[in-house]
Design a protein around this motif. Structure first.
Motif, short mmCIF file in Angstrom:
data_model
loop_
_atom_site.label_atom_id
_atom_site.label_comp_id
_atom_site.label_asym_id
_atom_site.label_seq_id
_atom_site.Cartn_x
_atom_site.Cartn_y
_atom_site.Cartn_z
N UNK A 36 0.81 -1.22 0.00
CA UNK A 36 0.00 0.00 0.00
C UNK A 36 0.84 1.27 0.00
N UNK A 37 2.07 1.18 0.54
CA UNK A 37 2.94 2.37 0.57
C UNK A 37 3.68 2.58 -0.75
N UNK A 38 3.61 1.57 -1.63
CA UNK A 38 4.27 1.67 -2.93
C UNK A 38 3.28 2.22 -3.95
N UNK A 39 3.35 3.50 -4.21
CA UNK A 39 2.39 4.15 -5.10
C UNK A 39 2.53 3.69 -6.55
N UNK A 40 3.64 3.04 -6.87
CA UNK A 40 3.81 2.52 -8.23
C UNK A 40 3.22 1.12 -8.39
N UNK A 41 2.83 0.50 -7.31
CA UNK A 41 2.26 -0.85 -7.39
C UNK A 41 0.92 -0.82 -8.12
N UNK A 42 0.73 -1.69 -9.13
CA UNK A 42 -0.57 -1.75 -9.81
C UNK A 42 -1.72 -2.07 -8.85
N UNK A 43 -1.42 -2.86 -7.81
CA UNK A 43 -2.48 -3.19 -6.84
C UNK A 43 -2.89 -1.95 -6.05
N UNK A 44 -1.91 -1.17 -5.61
CA UNK A 44 -2.22 0.05 -4.88
C UNK A 44 -2.97 1.04 -5.77
N UNK A 45 -2.55 1.15 -7.01
CA UNK A 45 -3.21 2.07 -7.92
C UNK A 45 -4.66 1.65 -8.19
N UNK A 46 -4.87 0.34 -8.41
CA UNK A 46 -6.23 -0.12 -8.69
C UNK A 46 -7.13 0.03 -7.47
N UNK A 47 -6.65 -0.36 -6.30
CA UNK A 47 -7.48 -0.25 -5.10
C UNK A 47 -7.69 1.20 -4.69
N UNK A 48 -6.71 2.05 -4.95
CA UNK A 48 -6.90 3.48 -4.68
C UNK A 48 -8.01 4.03 -5.57
N UNK A 49 -8.05 3.61 -6.83
CA UNK A 49 -9.11 4.03 -7.75
C UNK A 49 -10.47 3.56 -7.27
N UNK A 50 -10.58 2.29 -6.88
CA UNK A 50 -11.84 1.76 -6.38
C UNK A 50 -12.25 2.45 -5.08
N UNK A 51 -11.28 2.74 -4.24
CA UNK A 51 -11.55 3.41 -2.96
C UNK A 51 -12.13 4.80 -3.20
N UNK A 52 -11.60 5.53 -4.17
CA UNK A 52 -12.11 6.86 -4.48
C UNK A 52 -13.53 6.79 -5.05
N UNK A 53 -13.81 5.77 -5.85
CA UNK A 53 -15.18 5.59 -6.33
C UNK A 53 -16.12 5.33 -5.15
N UNK A 54 -15.68 4.51 -4.22
CA UNK A 54 -16.46 4.22 -3.01
C UNK A 54 -16.73 5.51 -2.23
N UNK A 55 -15.74 6.34 -2.08
CA UNK A 55 -15.90 7.59 -1.34
C UNK A 55 -16.86 8.55 -2.05
#
Length: 459
Positions: free
Chosen positions: A249-268
């Motif tokens: 989660x602390x690796x902003x270049x990780x595709x997993x972090x990027x994808x879940x961050x995108x989904x999290x923002x949609x949730x918000x």
């Protein structure tokens, strides 16, 4: 004298006769917006059902319930009616009463519902009666799944912040007992693979299994709670996410972090922000329902976790004390008065209620410290929406109808009056009271509701 009085009052009357809705709102209505805040299983639905039934019988049948409620004197009630609250579905009170008639407790709330209750009081003061023949006391109530409540703090966090906090909670008691399978999956998961829909679905399904297990075991602080109920408007299967280990989660270049961050923002943005606007609307008084028996029935660590949950929630709502001009003319709403309510207090003998009240104060002390800092008035209450038990043969016992319809007696060990006083390896079984045959009479004699609403209606 009469001419002088008319010269003063006639302009005001003309404003009223002209059909000014604003006039009615300012001078002929006393509007009370209640946020009834309650976690899952805290008793919101039963409280709503009892409240609507009690006020109906008090107004229409002149039944002497709520005896201590001086602010709604029964002899001055001219009329009372229930209306929809905006575009919200109406609270299903008839369905809940039908469930009680069948011997079933009302089902858990899985969707939002609301109602507006208006009580019209005749004026007694001669001058007020001459100018304003009545006053409407307007109450706005909203019922919602308790799982939504714990999601609100997520609005103030980034995905990484939420992921780290959720992961930390799972490592502590009592959540870590129920998260073992989830943690095992994450430890073996290959995060070098791309976040395909199938891979995301597997992670989300396993995380949701943990949430469901923890919920069944009495855990209250579960995020996202919106993933757990069908009434949620968020498509967790399409835009699901989970907390990730901090190395990911602390690796902003990780595709997993990027994808879940995108989904999290949609949730918000698409779910939480709209939910807060429509359901957790601005209000001036708050009732926080607390089910202490859920924690007592499991463990001391469950009660500590409940204290943490309530402390977090106290930072979610907007507290303050706007004056009359801000409330009535500018329509600014802040919560100026809070009631912490331990529900289902009929499930312990009267001799132990002082202990239950002391425990309530201890469990809510993190939240009340926040209110103290903001100079917000608060009080603690014990309430039972329905008196489902009778006094037993001793002061430490109760009689009740069990799930099989048998009338039996139970004797109680003394309750702890604080978390510190509760042994770590003990729990206190909750009384499994069924619905009594005379449920309506017992509902009308619900305990503590008059004191609660008397407190909230006082200026």
């Amino acid at each position: 004298m009469r001419k002088l009085l008319d010269s003063v009052l006639n302009p005001v009357r003309r404003a009223s006769d002209a059909g000014s809705a604003q006039f009615a709102q300012w001078f002929m209505q006393s509007r009370h917006r209640f946020t009834i805040t309650g976690l899952s299983r805290s008793g919101k639905s039963m409280l709503f059902t009892s409240l609507m039934t009690i006020l109906k019988y008090r107004s229409e049948e002149q039944y002497q319930c709520l005896p201590l409620l001086r602010y709604l004197p029964m002899d001055l009630v001219e009329n009372m009616w229930v209306e929809p609250l905006g575009e919200l579905p109406e609270f299903p009170v008839d369905a809940h009463m039908a469930a009680l008639e069948r011997g079933d407790w009302p089902p858990a709330t899985e969707a939002v519902a609301g109602f507006q209750l208006t009580v019209r009081l005749r004026q007694t003061h001669q001058l007020k009666k001459y100018l304003l023949p009545f006053t409407d006391i307007v109450f706005e109530f909203i019922d919602y799944p308790g799982e939504w409540l714990t999601d609100l703090p997520m609005l103030e966090k980034t995905y990484t912040q939420w992921s780290d906090s959720a992961w930390a909670q799972q490592m502590n008691e009592p959540q870590n007992r129920f998260a073992k399978d989830w943690h095992q999956l994450v430890s073996e998961f290959d995060f070098e693979q791309p976040p395909t829909p199938d891979a995301i679905a597997m992670l989300v399904a396993k995380y949701r299994d943990y949430l469901l297990t923890a919920k069944a075991e009495g855990i209250s602080m579960l995020q996202p709670g919106s993933f757990l109920i069908p009434g949620s408007g968020f498509d967790w299967q399409e835009f699901g996410f989970t907390p990730l280990p901090s190395r990911i989660s602390s690796d902003l270049s990780s595709p997993w972090t990027q994808r879940f961050n995108h989904h999290f923002e949609i949730f918000q943005k698409q779910w939480l922000a709209a939910l807060k606007q429509s359901t957790f609307r601005e209000t001036d008084k708050q009732i926080i329902l607390v089910d202490l028996f859920e924690g007592l029935n499991h463990s001391k660590s469950h009660l500590y976790q409940l204290r943490e949950t309530l402390s977090n929630l106290a930072q979610t709502f907007v507290y303050g004390d706007p004056g009359w001009v801000q409330r009535h003319l500018l329509r600014q709403q802040k919560i100026a008065k809070v009631a912490f309510v331990a529900t289902k207090s009929d499930l312990i003998p009267a001799a132990q209620k002082d202990y239950l009240l002391a425990l309530l104060k201890d469990v809510t002390r993190g939240a009340t410290a926040q209110l103290d800092k903001d100079n917000i008035q608060f009080e603690h209450f014990l309430v039972s929406a329905i008196q489902a038990t009778d006094a037993g043969s001793s002061e430490q016992s109760l009689r009740y109808v069990n799930g099989e319809g048998r009338y039996i007696e139970a004797t109680f060990e003394p309750l702890p009056d604080s978390l510190k006083a509760m042994p770590a390896d003990e729990h206190y079984p909750a009384l499994p009271a069924g619905v009594p045959k005379d449920y309506l009479a017992r509902m009308l004699n619900g305990n503590g509701l008059d004191r609660l609403f008397q407190y909230l209606l006082e200026d």
